[in-house]
Motif scaffolding. Sequence first.
Motif: not given
Length: 175
Positions: A38-43
């Motif tokens: 998956g990918t990093n999640w930046t809120v």
Amino acid sequence: MNFINNLIYRKFFKKSTLVILLILCCQLKSQRTLTVGGTNWTVTIPSITEAGTNYAGTYESATNQVLLGASVPLLLGNGKISVHYQANPTWNSNLILQARRTGNGTTACVGCTLTGGTTYITVPLTTDVELFRINAILSLASYTNIPVQLELSGVSVTIPATTYNSLIVFTISAP
């Protein structure tokens, strides 16, 4: 003499069988695997433009933010997928991470099932909590692209303004 040879053969065979079964069980245990993609999640937190207002407070990632691949050998029967997080390096205890499984991924396994994890569970700091289970009935349970969604809540103007990061850790084990 034949009786003595037969007796020795039986005792040796029973001991050999036990040793072979123990070796086989130990080797099968090591075949439980888990891959995380998956990918990093930046809120993205929107700016507050009006005095006296607060943030929405809850933010969700894409439904397939994390993609898990897992395999569980037939003889072991099942595997437990657990999750926890670690501050990386800064986190605020008022922020709450949650995770849920949003689908079954892909498998060619007949009679294999995924159970649990379809509603959000709170992800704890450093201590694993069960997200879902994989059950193998007739063959090796091998899954790819099991989608996991993340949720962040507790966002508030009362939390000091800085960048907060965490590392989410998934593990697979025997239940």
